[in-house]
Design an enzyme around this catalytic site. Structure first.
Site, PDB file in Angstrom:
ATOM      1  CD  GLU A 111      -2.829   1.526   0.481  1.00 53.19           C
ATOM      2  OE1 GLU A 111      -2.500   1.574  -0.688  1.00 53.19           O
ATOM      3  OE2 GLU A 111      -3.871   1.630   0.747  1.00 53.19           O
ATOM      4  CG  ASP A 165      -4.060   8.706   6.895  1.00 54.60           C
ATOM      5  OD1 ASP A 165      -3.267   9.307   7.983  1.00 54.60           O
ATOM      6  OD2 ASP A 165      -4.911   9.451   6.456  1.00 54.60           O
TER       7      ASP A 165
HETATM    8  P1  XMP Z   1      -6.430   4.932   5.660  1.00 56.05           P
HETATM    9  O1  XMP Z   1      -6.774   6.312   6.668  1.00 56.05           O
HETATM   10  O2  XMP Z   1      -7.638   4.288   5.608  1.00 56.05           O
HETATM   11  O3  XMP Z   1      -5.797   5.619   4.358  1.00 56.05           O
HETATM   12  O4  XMP Z   1      -5.348   4.058   6.453  1.00 56.05           O
HETATM   13  C1  XMP Z   1      -5.421   4.826   3.753  1.00 56.05           C
HETATM   14  C2  XMP Z   1      -5.535   5.623   2.238  1.00 56.05           C
HETATM   15  O5  XMP Z   1      -5.904   6.920   2.224  1.00 56.05           O
HETATM   16  C3  XMP Z   1      -5.024   7.654   1.501  1.00 56.05           C
HETATM   17  N1  XMP Z   1      -4.435   8.522   2.081  1.00 56.05           N
HETATM   18  C4  XMP Z   1      -3.953   9.559   1.405  1.00 56.05           C
HETATM   19  N2  XMP Z   1      -3.347   9.898   0.051  1.00 56.05           N
HETATM   20  N3  XMP Z   1      -1.983  11.409   0.772  1.00 56.05           N
HETATM   21  C5  XMP Z   1      -2.678  11.071  -0.418  1.00 56.05           C
HETATM   22  O6  XMP Z   1      -2.453  11.053  -1.366  1.00 56.05           O
HETATM   23  C6  XMP Z   1      -2.168  11.468   1.854  1.00 56.05           C
HETATM   24  O7  XMP Z   1      -1.440  12.237   2.632  1.00 56.05           O
HETATM   25  C7  XMP Z   1      -2.829  10.231   2.395  1.00 56.05           C
HETATM   26  N4  XMP Z   1      -3.087   9.842   3.556  1.00 56.05           N
HETATM   27  C8  XMP Z   1      -4.275   8.779   3.704  1.00 56.05           C
HETATM   28  C9  XMP Z   1      -4.326   6.781   0.582  1.00 56.05           C
HETATM   29  O8  XMP Z   1      -4.979   6.582  -0.735  1.00 56.05           O
HETATM   30  C10 XMP Z   1      -4.363   5.369   1.465  1.00 56.05           C
HETATM   31  O9  XMP Z   1      -4.628   4.375   0.588  1.00 56.05           O
HETATM   32 MG    MG Z   2      -4.604   4.485  -1.733  1.00 53.16          MG
END
Ligand code: XMP
Ligand code: MG
Length: 180
Positions: free
Chosen positions: A100, A104
């Site tokens: 991945e 986040d």
């Molecule tokens: P979660 O919050 O589910 O997020 O862990 C994972 C997905 O969110 C996107 N993501 C980002 N995409 N810049 C981005 O371009 C960022 O700073 C960012 N933070 C989260 C990402 O697609 C990831 O798969």
């Molecule tokens: Mg993504």
């Protein structure tokens, strides 16, 4: 190109590729003699995945892809994750390495891992290019991490804002005025 939209460049292409080589060496050692399936989560992981798999020394590995939606065009995770595209091959009995772009809140990967576990793979490990540990809401950690970064919206090397900036060879923090 597009550097004027960046608040800060976090990692250059050279820094990324040096770190990818280190992770790849570790993964190659951990999976020696095995035949893992490396599953990239589209679209964000595609550049990291391409760089990573070309550094892996695992002759019997196979590659596959999935996609999940969480962000839409905004920058805030909804907590709801849908599988939009599933793997082409079944993963039952396989050693799975999920790749991945960024971990986040953890919503996306916890949902995907829970879904994949139902299919009885031999193992699942996570490999992420970036980790923002401060933002985590789900108890999930990556087994292989490129870099930990502070909170801030990052783009480049596969990561987008509103589907733009994915092609940048560096990773930068986007100026907040661009998405606010
Ligand atoms: P979660 O919050 O589910 O997020 O862990 C994972 C997905 O969110 C996107 N993501 C980002 N995409 N810049 C981005 O371009 C960022 O700073 C960012 N933070 C989260 C990402 O697609 C990831 O798969
Ligand atoms: Mg993504």
């Amino acid at each position: 190109m597009m550097e004027q939209d960046m608040q800060e460049i976090l990692f250059t292409r050279e820094q990324l590729s040096a770190r990818i080589k280190e992770i790849a060496a570790q993964i190659s050692e951990d999976y020696r003699g095995k035949a893992p399936v490396v599953i990239g989560i589209l679209r964000g992981s595609f550049i990291f995945m391409a760089d990573l798999v070309r550094e892996l020394d695992i002759p019997d590995m196979t590659l596959d892809f999935m996609s999940a939606s969480s962000y839409g065009s905004g920058t805030v995770s909804s907590g709801l994750v849908d599988i939009k595209l599933d793997t082409s091959e079944p993963i039952t009995g396989k050693d799975v390495i999920l790749v991945e772009d960024i971990l986040d809140t953890g919503n996306t990967l916890s949902r995907l891992v829970a879904e994949l576990q139902k299919r009885n793979p031999a193992s699942i490990r996570l490999c992420v290019m970036l980790d923002k540990p401060e933002r985590r809401v789900k108890p999930i950690q990556a087994d292989y991490t490129g870099f930990q970064i502070p909170d801030g919206f990052v783009v480049g090397c596969g990561l987008d804002y509103d589907q733009k900036y994915r092609q940048l060879e560096y990773i930068g923090i986007l100026k907040p005025e661009i998405y606010e």
